[in-house]
Scaffold this active site. Structure first.
Site, PDB file in Angstrom:
ATOM      1  N   ARG A 107       8.260   9.603  -2.817  1.00 26.58           N
ATOM      2  CA  ARG A 107       6.999   8.885  -2.976  1.00 26.58           C
ATOM      3  C   ARG A 107       5.925   9.481  -2.083  1.00 26.58           C
ATOM      4  NH1 ARG A 107       8.771   2.829  -1.595  1.00 26.58           N
ATOM      5  NH2 ARG A 107       7.008   2.306  -2.941  1.00 26.58           N
ATOM      6  N   GLY A 116      -2.101   5.123  -7.846  1.00 26.52           N
ATOM      7  CA  GLY A 116      -1.845   5.945  -9.015  1.00 26.52           C
ATOM      8  C   GLY A 116      -2.307   7.385  -8.881  1.00 26.52           C
ATOM      9  N   MET A 118      -1.179   9.846  -6.871  1.00 28.07           N
ATOM     10  CA  MET A 118      -0.109  10.835  -6.777  1.00 28.07           C
ATOM     11  C   MET A 118       1.172  10.173  -7.239  1.00 28.07           C
ATOM     12  SD  MET A 118      -1.307  12.726  -3.353  1.00 28.07           S
ATOM     13  CE  MET A 118      -1.763  11.201  -2.607  1.00 28.07           C
ATOM     14  N   SER A 800     -43.656   2.500  10.319  1.00 29.31           N
ATOM     15  CA  SER A 800     -42.605   2.196   9.356  1.00 29.31           C
ATOM     16  C   SER A 800     -42.198   3.518   8.723  1.00 29.31           C
ATOM     17  CB  SER A 800     -43.129   1.227   8.297  1.00 29.31           C
ATOM     18  OG  SER A 800     -42.129   1.027   7.318  1.00 29.31           O
ATOM     19  N   CYS A 867     -38.797   1.519   5.569  1.00 27.00           N
ATOM     20  CA  CYS A 867     -39.041   0.892   4.271  1.00 27.00           C
ATOM     21  C   CYS A 867     -38.630   1.762   3.097  1.00 27.00           C
ATOM     22  CB  CYS A 867     -40.496   0.483   4.144  1.00 27.00           C
ATOM     23  SG  CYS A 867     -41.625   1.880   4.183  1.00 27.00           S
TER      24      CYS A 867
HETATM   25  P1  ADP Z   1       2.547   4.032  -6.109  1.00 26.36           P
HETATM   26  O1  ADP Z   1       1.950   4.639  -4.910  1.00 26.36           O
HETATM   27  O2  ADP Z   1       1.979   4.530  -7.369  1.00 26.36           O
HETATM   28  O3  ADP Z   1       2.607   2.541  -6.006  1.00 26.36           O
HETATM   29  P2  ADP Z   1       5.347   4.045  -5.446  1.00 26.36           P
HETATM   30  O4  ADP Z   1       5.860   5.114  -4.580  1.00 26.36           O
HETATM   31  O5  ADP Z   1       5.135   2.754  -4.769  1.00 26.36           O
HETATM   32  O6  ADP Z   1       4.050   4.555  -6.179  1.00 26.36           O
HETATM   33  O7  ADP Z   1       6.423   3.905  -6.598  1.00 26.36           O
HETATM   34  C1  ADP Z   1       6.176   3.638  -7.943  1.00 26.36           C
HETATM   35  C2  ADP Z   1       7.109   2.539  -8.410  1.00 26.36           C
HETATM   36  O8  ADP Z   1       8.477   2.853  -8.174  1.00 26.36           O
HETATM   37  C3  ADP Z   1       6.860   1.237  -7.706  1.00 26.36           C
HETATM   38  O9  ADP Z   1       6.984   0.189  -8.620  1.00 26.36           O
HETATM   39  C4  ADP Z   1       7.963   1.183  -6.691  1.00 26.36           C
HETATM   40  O10 ADP Z   1       8.273  -0.130  -6.360  1.00 26.36           O
HETATM   41  C5  ADP Z   1       9.097   1.868  -7.402  1.00 26.36           C
HETATM   42  N1  ADP Z   1      10.009   2.490  -6.450  1.00 26.36           N
HETATM   43  C6  ADP Z   1       9.690   3.407  -5.519  1.00 26.36           C
HETATM   44  N2  ADP Z   1      10.781   3.728  -4.787  1.00 26.36           N
HETATM   45  C7  ADP Z   1      11.797   2.995  -5.248  1.00 26.36           C
HETATM   46  C8  ADP Z   1      13.164   2.875  -4.886  1.00 26.36           C
HETATM   47  N3  ADP Z   1      13.680   3.576  -3.873  1.00 26.36           N
HETATM   48  N4  ADP Z   1      13.934   2.010  -5.576  1.00 26.36           N
HETATM   49  C9  ADP Z   1      13.415   1.305  -6.593  1.00 26.36           C
HETATM   50  N5  ADP Z   1      12.133   1.373  -6.988  1.00 26.36           N
HETATM   51  C10 ADP Z   1      11.326   2.210  -6.324  1.00 26.36           C
HETATM   52 MG    MG Z   2       3.564   1.396  -4.982  1.00 22.27          MG
END
Ligand code: ADP
Ligand code: MG
Ligand code: MG
Length: 918
Positions: A107, A116, A118, A800, A867
């Protein structure tokens, strides 16, 4: 900023920070290093909350990655390996193990959350061997193969960059999935079997091979490093760059990468996943709020593929997990002292927390949550003030649909559907079906962007639209999140909507609407209407005007501004040219008028005729005669403003624009006007010709007019003082005019004009036997004026800063022609920001500072204000505070924003509250 290179392995710099329930390296304070997601995962672990174990690779590695040709610092691999071993020990599974494999998510997480922007890869570690182990251990081959195909699909998209083939709307994986369903004669994913998913994995891998020329990686280690590289790489993707630019996030921050042990919400009926807010992110109301999907994995909720259920229903589905979630949400809000946005997953009845962060919210919610948290004694008023983005107040002032019009639209059957009220407010505009089209059409009209669902690619289109309507997705879908943050009206998840991108039309039941037709969205009720419904003022304005009683929106607004007034040092005035504008300004809390442009008055009714007569006049006498007609008209205008403003100061600028602006330029218009005025066409035409200038902005205007035609200045001064005397006599309140001479470059110019004004002022006061408290001063809007400010201050009782002209003349850029290249300059970062929107501190700002210092040295108590447009811009207001100006002046609707921004400037400068002299 690479971490310092150390010699020995033992003391090597740390790049990787592990976390597991009960213990973690780093915490919420380390957002710079761990990114928002990583820092808060660590913090939740420290609080002992159930978080799957994992580790975060720091943002320093991201910086190193870009500084060293996309390579990693030495020792990183060993650190990652060690951290992975820790996770394995904690979970009791091994990464790549054929019997019972550990799977992870990879992540991204920057310091500021970038929803959303990355992409996350889930289920990493699956291959042809480990999937068998997962199938046996979970007892569900179907689950295992579904997890595997999700992984291949996500990995192909995010890491391998497998793009859609024929235009953005065709996804090869989705295509293969649909084909499989058709072949098997089923409609939905859940009807597919383990064998189906297994076959799809093979198909997906073929697609990957075809697109990339290489087989899908089987080795989990290779998968992991591929994903890590992709997350770091995504920091520089187009979407991320666009988002950063829009939100002023420096590219130097970088992202962190968090690797987290997978937990599964799609393991069966006792599993699920969800998103929740500790308060309502649309209104700010204090209630636990969110949604979930049983038997689903992560992205399913956010992507809007299935419309989720409201969070309250979880109490029935999984009472144990629900109770724990309740406890945790309250704990987290208390701990972080702000509204939280939570992600959780339930695996076989057991709750896991996957993310928490300060929740994105609408302007309404921002103000209400901040005020409520003070009332609940969680934060101080100072903190509340610093938490609300001044621009957020804008939303509270936006119009809403007029109830009567709304009722009529409902009665007339204009209502198409009702879906989720995802972004409050009212929007009416023409339908567009793509982001590009939205940007294009928005130049000419208000547009409503209609999409099946939105994705980060649509961000610019969403920005251009006034409203967003989607067919799929819940309150936490991409469309809803982004709309709320941008302050756009949004209705989401309108399931009855059938959208045909190709034909550019939408259908609801019998009704069909095409691109370009009007549609209205009520983002507070979720209703969608055909046609454009007229709007009316916001609740705040209605209450201020005494037309409604205060509701929660107004109460929160009034409270935050009451606190702002306690802390701010800067005065706030409004730019207003007419009585009604002045009244509005007072309602919004303006303490005076900082700029009244007298020329605007001349365009109304008979005034323009008298003005034209004056311009055509041959010699002073004829001109005086024409001016005599203007005098009573202008006097009445001033009287109206003085009445609205009471004893508050009113800064009135003498005539500024070049005279040609009052005459027509087209032949037929000239001939028409000549007939009307009873003068010959040739004479009028000659006058128009003689007034023509090559560079009117630098031409015969401002005090230069008053010097050429002092009788104009005299007439205006007389109108001002006579009006002031009239109003003082009628109301018992003495107006406080401040007469301002524009476009002064030398002390001599100013001296000529102030002499005229003062002579008239003395004469009128003597005639009427009244004294009117007043000042005579000047605008500082030319670099030369700033350079000789000391000498000018000997003639001026106030300055002003006219920062529009000052910016134009300092840069040598005409504001109108600058549109051709200033955006390019901003895009290429030649300019940090558009200098006409945000004050250029180094250049124009330096001139201002000089003028303030020299002005005050020459005249103690010299009053200082601004102004230009910048008077309503929070960053510029902060600079004005630093300069020690007495007030800023901006358009009436920005007055509340300026009051809050001024308070923030004072708080940031560490100022103690003090009572301001009005
Ligand atoms: P964003 O920054 O787009 O929210 P995330 O990294 O939070 O992305 O992850 C996208 C989705 O995947 C989220 O719904 C998150 O809860 C889920 N997710 C991320 N890591 C795990 C994990 N280790 N186990 C289960 N779900 C996960
Ligand atoms: Mg998230
Ligand atoms: Mg000017």
């Amino acid at each position: 900023m690479a971490p310092p290179a150390r010699k020995t392995r033992k003391s090597a710099a740390r790049h990787v920070y592990g976390f597991a329930p009960g213990k973690a390296r780093g915490g919420a304070r380390d957002k710079d290093l761990l990114g928002g997601k990583g820092a808060n995962l660590a913090e939740m672990c420290k609080l002992g909350l159930p978080v799957p174990p994992g580790f975060t690779i720091s943002t320093e590695v991201c910086a190193y990655f870009y500084a060293h040709g996309r390579r990693y610092p030495r020792g990183l691999e060993a650190e990652v390996r060690a951290a992975l071993r820790d996770v394995e020990r904690c979970v009791g599974k091994r990464f790549g193990d054929a019997e019972d494999p550990l799977l992870v998510s990879v992540r991204s997480g920057a310091r500021a959350s970038m929803p959303g922007m990355m992409d996350t890869v889930l289920n990493l570690g699956l291959n042809e061997r480990t999937v068998q182990g997962l199938a046996r251990r979970s007892g569900s081959p179907r689950f295992a193969w579904d997890a595997y195909r999700r992984f291949v699909q996500m990995y192909a998209d995010v890491v391998l960059g497998v793009e859609s083939e024929e235009g953005a709307d065709f996804d090869p994986f989705q295509g293969a999935l649909e084909e499989r369903k058709r072949a098997r004669g089923v409609r939905t994913d859940p009807e597919l079997t383990a064998e189906d998913w297994q076959a799809l994995v093979a198909t997906f891998k073929d697609i990957v091979l075809r697109h990339t020329g290489r087989p899908f990686p089987e080795d989990p280690e290779e998968q992991l490093w591929g994903a890590i590289g992709a997350v770091f790489g995504s920091w520089e993707n187009e979407r991320a760059i666009a988002y950063r630019r829009m939100n002023d996030i420096p590219s130097s921050w970088g992202t962190a990468v968090s690797v987290v042990a997978m937990v599964f919400g799609n393991l069966g009926p006792r599993s699920g996943t969800g998103v929740a807010f500790t308060r309502d992110p649309a209104t700010g109301e204090k209630r636990f709020y969110g949604e979930f999907l049983m038997n689903a994995q992560g992205e399913d909720v956010v992507a809007g593929l299935r419309t989720p259920e409201p969070i309250e229903l979880l109490a029935e589905r999984e009472p144990g997990a629900w109770k724990e979630l309740q406890r945790i949400q309250a704990r987290l809000e208390r701990h972080f002292r702000d509204m939280q946005d939570l992600e959780f997953t339930i695996e076989d009845g057991r709750l896991w927390m996957l993310q928490c962060r300060n929740g994105k919210r609408t302007g309404f919610a921002a103000v209400r949550v901040a005020v409520d948290l003070v009332k609940e004694r969680r934060i101080t008023p100072e903190e509340a003030l610093l938490r609300v983005d001044p621009e957020a107040l804008n939303q509270l002032l936006q119009p809403i649909f007029a109830p009567a019009e709304l009722a009529r639209a409902r009665a007339d059957g204009q209502r198409l559907t009702r879906a989720l009220a995802a972004g409050p407010g009212a929007a009416a505009g023409e339908i567009v079906f793509s982001a590009e089209r939205a940007q294009e059409r928005a130049k000419a009209a208000r547009v409503v962007l209609v999409r099946i669902e939105t994705s980060p690619e649509d961000i610019r289109g969403m920005q251009a639209a006034c409203g967003i309507l989607t067919a799929r997705g819940g309150m936490t879908s991409h469309a809803a999140l982004v709309a709320r943050q941008m302050g756009r009206v949004c209705v989401a998840g309108a399931g009855e909507l059938e959208i045909d991108y190709r034909e550019r039309r939408l259908r609801i039941g019998e009704r069909v609407l095409r691109e370009g037709e009007a549609i209205s969205l009520d983002g507070s009720t979720g209703e969608v209407f055909a046609g454009a419904i007229p709007t009316r003022p916001s609740e705040v304005l209605a209450v201020l005007a005494g037309k409604e009683t205060a509701g929660p929106v107004y109460r929160a607004y009034a409270q935050i501004l009451a606190w702002a007034d306690r802390f701010r040092v800067l005065g706030v005035r409004a730019n207003a040219d007419q009585g009604d504008q002045a009244e509005l300004a007072v309602l919004f809390g303006a303490e005076g008028i900082g700029l009244c442009r007298t020329e605007h008055m001349f365009f109304e009714g008979q005034k323009i005729d008298a003005m034209r007569e004056m311009i055509l006049a041959d010699g002073p006498e004829e001109r005086e005669r024409a001016l005599a007609k203007l005098l009573p008209l202008q006097r009445a205008d001033f009287a109206e403003i003085f009445r609205a403003m009471g004893a508050r100061p009113v800064t009135i600028r003498s005539l500024d624009p070049p005279l040609h602006e009052f005459l027509p330029h087209e032949e037929h218009e000239i001939s028409f006007l000549a007939r009307e005025m009873g003068v010959s066409f040739d004479r009028l035409k000659a006058k128009v010709e003689s007034l023509k200038e090559l560079n009117p902005m630098l031409g015969h205007r401002g005090c230069r007019l008053g010097i050429s035609y002092p009788e104009i200045t005299r007439m205006q001064a007389r109108a001002i003082f006579e009006a002031a005397c009239d109003v003082a006599r009628d109301t018992g309140k003495k107006p406080r005019p401040e007469i301002m001479i524009p476009l002064v470059a030398t002390p001599a110019e100013l001296a000529l004009q102030t002499a005229e004004v003062r002579a008239v002022a003395a004469a009128v006061q003597a005639e009427r036997g009244l004294t009117i408290p007043h000042l005579v001063g000047t605008m500082i809007e030319l670099p030369r004026a700033a350079l000789v400010a000391g000498a000018i201050a000997r003639e001026a009782e106030f300055f002003s800063f006219g920062t529009n002209d000052l910016t134009q003349t300092t840069f040598g850029i005409s504001r109108d022609d600058g549109a051709k290249f200033v955006p390019l300059y901003v895009e290429r970062e030649i300019f940090e920001a558009d200098p006409f929107a945000r004050l250029d501190r180094a250049g124009a700002g330096r001139l201002m500072r000089m003028a303030c210092e020299e002005g005050l040295a020459a005249r103690a108590g010299l009053k200082l204000g601004i102004c230009g447009e910048h008077g309503g811009d929070p960053s510029s207001i902060e600079f004005c505070h630093e300069l020690g100006l007495d007030y800023v002046s901006c358009s009436p609707f920005r007055v509340p924003i300026a009051r809050l921004a001024a308070a923030q400037a004072a708080l940031r400068a560490g100022e103690r509250p003090r009572r301001r002299a009005k």
